[in-house]
Design a protein around this motif. Structure first.
Motif, PDB file in Angstrom:
ATOM      1  N   LEU A  80       0.763  -1.274   0.266  1.00 27.66           N
ATOM      2  CA  LEU A  80       0.047  -0.198  -0.564  1.00 27.66           C
ATOM      3  C   LEU A  80       0.492   1.198   0.241  1.00 27.66           C
ATOM      4  O   LEU A  80       0.557   2.196  -0.931  1.00 27.66           O
ATOM      5  CB  LEU A  80      -1.147  -0.142   1.292  1.00 27.66           C
ATOM      6  CG  LEU A  80      -1.929  -1.283   1.410  1.00 27.66           C
ATOM      7  CD1 LEU A  80      -2.584  -1.147   2.589  1.00 27.66           C
ATOM      8  CD2 LEU A  80      -2.878  -0.981   0.058  1.00 27.66           C
ATOM      9  N   LEU A  81       2.373   1.206   0.846  1.00 28.25           N
ATOM     10  CA  LEU A  81       2.689   2.285   0.969  1.00 28.25           C
ATOM     11  C   LEU A  81       3.360   2.510  -0.613  1.00 28.25           C
ATOM     12  O   LEU A  81       3.655   4.228  -1.714  1.00 28.25           O
ATOM     13  CB  LEU A  81       4.057   2.156   1.953  1.00 28.25           C
ATOM     14  CG  LEU A  81       5.027   3.346   2.270  1.00 28.25           C
ATOM     15  CD1 LEU A  81       4.462   4.483   2.449  1.00 28.25           C
ATOM     16  CD2 LEU A  81       5.613   2.956   3.257  1.00 28.25           C
ATOM     17  N   ALA A  82       3.669   0.954  -1.663  1.00 26.49           N
ATOM     18  CA  ALA A  82       4.623   1.801  -2.836  1.00 26.49           C
ATOM     19  C   ALA A  82       3.662   2.312  -3.959  1.00 26.49           C
ATOM     20  O   ALA A  82       3.415   3.102  -4.649  1.00 26.49           O
ATOM     21  CB  ALA A  82       4.861   0.072  -2.972  1.00 26.49           C
ATOM     22  N   VAL A  83       2.147   2.109  -3.812  1.00 24.35           N
ATOM     23  CA  VAL A  83       0.931   1.923  -4.419  1.00 24.35           C
ATOM     24  C   VAL A  83       0.900   4.051  -4.430  1.00 24.35           C
ATOM     25  O   VAL A  83       1.223   4.365  -5.411  1.00 24.35           O
ATOM     26  CB  VAL A  83       0.086   1.378  -4.256  1.00 24.35           C
ATOM     27  CG1 VAL A  83      -1.270   1.928  -5.478  1.00 24.35           C
ATOM     28  CG2 VAL A  83       0.312  -0.558  -4.919  1.00 24.35           C
ATOM     29  N   GLY A  84       0.786   3.966  -2.874  1.00 27.56           N
ATOM     30  CA  GLY A  84       0.596   5.244  -2.143  1.00 27.56           C
ATOM     31  C   GLY A  84       1.121   5.990  -3.374  1.00 27.56           C
ATOM     32  O   GLY A  84       1.416   7.529  -3.583  1.00 27.56           O
ATOM     33  N   LEU A  85       3.029   5.929  -3.199  1.00 30.97           N
ATOM     34  CA  LEU A  85       3.802   6.801  -3.421  1.00 30.97           C
ATOM     35  C   LEU A  85       4.202   6.710  -4.457  1.00 30.97           C
ATOM     36  O   LEU A  85       4.941   8.068  -5.264  1.00 30.97           O
ATOM     37  CB  LEU A  85       5.375   6.832  -2.397  1.00 30.97           C
ATOM     38  CG  LEU A  85       5.871   6.350  -1.004  1.00 30.97           C
ATOM     39  CD1 LEU A  85       7.240   5.476  -0.937  1.00 30.97           C
ATOM     40  CD2 LEU A  85       5.475   7.908  -0.586  1.00 30.97           C
ATOM     41  N   ALA A  86       3.946   6.443  -5.997  1.00 28.11           N
ATOM     42  CA  ALA A  86       3.929   5.848  -6.402  1.00 28.11           C
ATOM     43  C   ALA A  86       2.588   6.889  -7.360  1.00 28.11           C
ATOM     44  O   ALA A  86       2.832   6.904  -8.219  1.00 28.11           O
ATOM     45  CB  ALA A  86       3.656   3.711  -7.229  1.00 28.11           C
ATOM     46  N   ARG A  87       1.288   6.796  -7.326  1.00 24.94           N
ATOM     47  CA  ARG A  87       0.780   6.948  -7.475  1.00 24.94           C
ATOM     48  C   ARG A  87      -0.012   8.002  -7.581  1.00 24.94           C
ATOM     49  O   ARG A  87      -0.908   9.015  -7.920  1.00 24.94           O
ATOM     50  CB  ARG A  87      -0.662   6.002  -7.416  1.00 24.94           C
ATOM     51  CG  ARG A  87      -0.324   4.475  -8.396  1.00 24.94           C
ATOM     52  CD  ARG A  87      -0.420   5.124  -9.727  1.00 24.94           C
ATOM     53  NE  ARG A  87      -0.031   3.618 -11.183  1.00 24.94           N
ATOM     54  CZ  ARG A  87       1.275   3.147 -11.107  1.00 24.94           C
ATOM     55  NH1 ARG A  87       1.861   3.845 -10.692  1.00 24.94           N
ATOM     56  NH2 ARG A  87       0.869   1.861 -12.452  1.00 24.94           N
ATOM     57  N   THR A 150       6.179   1.317 -10.909  1.00 23.85           N
ATOM     58  CA  THR A 150       6.985   1.663 -12.101  1.00 23.85           C
ATOM     59  C   THR A 150       7.009   1.844 -13.304  1.00 23.85           C
ATOM     60  O   THR A 150       6.869   2.360 -14.532  1.00 23.85           O
ATOM     61  CB  THR A 150       7.934   2.642 -11.230  1.00 23.85           C
ATOM     62  OG1 THR A 150       9.024   1.768 -11.143  1.00 23.85           O
ATOM     63  CG2 THR A 150       8.529   3.090  -9.972  1.00 23.85           C
ATOM     64  N   ASN A 151       7.730  -0.153 -13.110  1.00 24.19           N
ATOM     65  CA  ASN A 151       7.318  -0.600 -14.856  1.00 24.19           C
ATOM     66  C   ASN A 151       6.139  -0.743 -15.465  1.00 24.19           C
ATOM     67  O   ASN A 151       6.037  -1.613 -16.850  1.00 24.19           O
ATOM     68  CB  ASN A 151       8.448  -1.392 -15.150  1.00 24.19           C
ATOM     69  CG  ASN A 151      10.133  -1.175 -14.517  1.00 24.19           C
ATOM     70  OD1 ASN A 151      10.206  -0.302 -15.059  1.00 24.19           O
ATOM     71  ND2 ASN A 151      10.512  -0.996 -13.893  1.00 24.19           N
ATOM     72  N   ALA A 152       5.138  -0.542 -14.404  1.00 17.96           N
ATOM     73  CA  ALA A 152       3.610  -1.664 -14.847  1.00 17.96           C
ATOM     74  C   ALA A 152       3.120  -0.490 -15.873  1.00 17.96           C
ATOM     75  O   ALA A 152       3.530   1.070 -15.902  1.00 17.96           O
ATOM     76  CB  ALA A 152       2.815  -1.960 -14.036  1.00 17.96           C
ATOM     77  N   GLN A 178      -0.947  -7.358 -11.555  1.00 19.14           N
ATOM     78  CA  GLN A 178       0.930  -6.919 -12.391  1.00 19.14           C
ATOM     79  C   GLN A 178       1.457  -7.044 -11.178  1.00 19.14           C
ATOM     80  O   GLN A 178       2.797  -6.677 -11.211  1.00 19.14           O
ATOM     81  CB  GLN A 178       0.579  -5.678 -13.021  1.00 19.14           C
ATOM     82  CG  GLN A 178      -0.090  -5.581 -14.052  1.00 19.14           C
ATOM     83  CD  GLN A 178      -0.571  -4.276 -14.415  1.00 19.14           C
ATOM     84  OE1 GLN A 178       0.858  -3.563 -15.568  1.00 19.14           O
ATOM     85  NE2 GLN A 178      -1.389  -3.384 -14.455  1.00 19.14           N
ATOM     86  N   LEU A 179       0.851  -6.259 -10.250  1.00 19.56           N
ATOM     87  CA  LEU A 179       2.564  -6.386  -8.427  1.00 19.56           C
ATOM     88  C   LEU A 179       2.675  -7.449  -8.180  1.00 19.56           C
ATOM     89  O   LEU A 179       3.373  -7.800  -6.867  1.00 19.56           O
ATOM     90  CB  LEU A 179       2.068  -5.329  -7.821  1.00 19.56           C
ATOM     91  CG  LEU A 179       1.323  -3.668  -8.150  1.00 19.56           C
ATOM     92  CD1 LEU A 179       0.962  -2.961  -6.522  1.00 19.56           C
ATOM     93  CD2 LEU A 179       2.824  -3.006  -8.733  1.00 19.56           C
ATOM     94  N   LYS A 251      13.199 -11.722 -11.794  1.00 20.74           N
ATOM     95  CA  LYS A 251      13.591 -11.896 -13.091  1.00 20.74           C
ATOM     96  C   LYS A 251      12.721 -12.533 -13.929  1.00 20.74           C
ATOM     97  O   LYS A 251      11.973 -12.086 -14.912  1.00 20.74           O
ATOM     98  CB  LYS A 251      14.813 -12.675 -13.126  1.00 20.74           C
ATOM     99  CG  LYS A 251      16.443 -12.331 -12.450  1.00 20.74           C
ATOM    100  CD  LYS A 251      16.401 -13.951 -12.852  1.00 20.74           C
ATOM    101  CE  LYS A 251      18.259 -13.396 -12.123  1.00 20.74           C
ATOM    102  NZ  LYS A 251      19.648 -13.950 -12.941  1.00 20.74           N
ATOM    103  N   ILE A 252      11.160 -13.006 -13.354  1.00 18.18           N
ATOM    104  CA  ILE A 252      10.105 -13.587 -13.879  1.00 18.18           C
ATOM    105  C   ILE A 252       9.384 -12.068 -14.468  1.00 18.18           C
ATOM    106  O   ILE A 252       8.708 -11.828 -15.320  1.00 18.18           O
ATOM    107  CB  ILE A 252       9.309 -14.575 -13.292  1.00 18.18           C
ATOM    108  CG1 ILE A 252      10.624 -15.794 -12.864  1.00 18.18           C
ATOM    109  CG2 ILE A 252       7.970 -14.721 -13.655  1.00 18.18           C
ATOM    110  CD1 ILE A 252       9.124 -17.076 -12.622  1.00 18.18           C
ATOM    111  N   GLY A 253       8.984 -11.353 -13.452  1.00 16.95           N
ATOM    112  CA  GLY A 253       8.586 -10.290 -13.327  1.00 16.95           C
ATOM    113  C   GLY A 253       9.135  -9.432 -14.433  1.00 16.95           C
ATOM    114  O   GLY A 253       8.487  -8.850 -15.579  1.00 16.95           O
ATOM    115  N   GLU A 254      10.414  -9.466 -14.515  1.00 20.42           N
ATOM    116  CA  GLU A 254      11.569  -8.381 -15.954  1.00 20.42           C
ATOM    117  C   GLU A 254      10.650  -8.873 -17.117  1.00 20.42           C
ATOM    118  O   GLU A 254      10.488  -8.173 -18.421  1.00 20.42           O
ATOM    119  CB  GLU A 254      12.727  -8.549 -15.130  1.00 20.42           C
ATOM    120  CG  GLU A 254      12.420  -7.496 -13.763  1.00 20.42           C
ATOM    121  CD  GLU A 254      14.249  -7.466 -14.068  1.00 20.42           C
ATOM    122  OE1 GLU A 254      15.059  -8.643 -14.622  1.00 20.42           O
ATOM    123  OE2 GLU A 254      14.977  -6.418 -12.869  1.00 20.42           O
TER     124      GLU A 254
END
Length: 260
Positions: A80-87, A150-152, A178-179, A251-254
């Motif tokens: 939730l923190l990552a989503v809040g900071l990015a979005r 950030t890469n989604a 996606q995450l 690596k799978i996500g990349e």
């Protein structure tokens, strides 16, 4: 060409310096003798001794409880923190504050949490360690998920909102899938950090309970034994497995984001 090869010397020397003591520890955990420093033959008896050591078993149970509890909290809050900071924010100050627990010395975090618990008169126990580890690990989860976020592809979220889905539905059905690799990788990292963490647990755990790293510390004070080597080897196995799994998921996500 020769000069280029010479550059590998410090590289491999660093690897030897880091991993040779670990390899020696693992080998000595299979020692049949009583000494932790003299190898006398192959044996699994010290691993059997661990199963019969009530203090070690109790410490392991406490560590697993703390690791799973703090990982669950850190994963939810960190995501939730990552989503809040990015979005929803564009503040470098908030970014720095969110990652601060990851860069602060463990000693500072441990003492600060102890003072905070004393101020609010919270009785120390396993739950206080769970909260402390969640605060510490949340920053690492947020950093991993933030990188994935950030890469989604934001156009998928925009399309979902344009088609009438609410923010919650969009998050659960578009953003969260996606995450997923980043969330799992962050959770594994948080679990590994909690499993091995000593300093913060030392300051925030009560007198009646001990985590496994604290048990190991109290045993090492009276000398290193092959039993401690066996215990450390098992912890290394779990830690390496979790780290490698997290790296593979990253690596799978990349690879999923790579263009065809």
């Amino acid at each position: 060409m020769r000069r280029a090869r010479l550059l590998y010397v410090p590289f491999w020397a660093t690897f030897v310096f880091l991993y040779l003591p670990i390899a020696v520890l693992v080998v000595m955990s299979f020692n049949s003798g009583e000494s932790a420093y003299t190898y006398e033959g192959f044996s699994l008896k010290w691993y059997g001794e661990l199963a019969g050591d009530e203090r070690v078993v109790k410490g392991l149970a406490n560590t697993i409880i703390v690791a799973f509890g703090s990982t669950a909290l850190a994963t939810v809050l960190g995501t939730l923190l990552a989503v809040g900071l990015a979005r929803y924010t564009r503040s470098k100050t908030l970014d720095a504050l969110a990652l601060m627990p990851a860069v602060l010395p463990d000693l500072v975090v441990g003492i600060g949490l102890l003072v905070f618990y004393s101020t609010i008169q919270l009785t120390l126990g396993l739950y206080s360690v769970v909260l402390a580890h969640a605060v510490f690990s949340m920053a690492f989860v947020a950093a991993v998920v933030r990188t994935r976020l950030t890469n989604a592809d934001p156009s998928l979220e925009e399309a979902s909102l344009d088609l009438g889905a609410g923010p919650v539905v969009t998050f659960m059905k578009i953003t969260l899938p996606q995450l997923a690799p980043g969330i799992v990788a962050g959770a594994l990292l948080a679990f590994t950090l909690s499993l091995d963490e000593f300093v913060i647990a030392f300051f925030t755990v009560g007198n009646s309970e001990q985590t496994l790293p604290i048990v190991i510390y109290s045993m090492v004070r009276f000398g290193v034994t092959p039993e401690i080597n066996a215990l450390a080897s098992l912890l290394l196995l779990v830690s390496f497995t979790a780290v490698i799994a997290g790296q593979r998921l990253t690596k799978i996500g990349e690879s999923e984001r790579a263009p065809d």
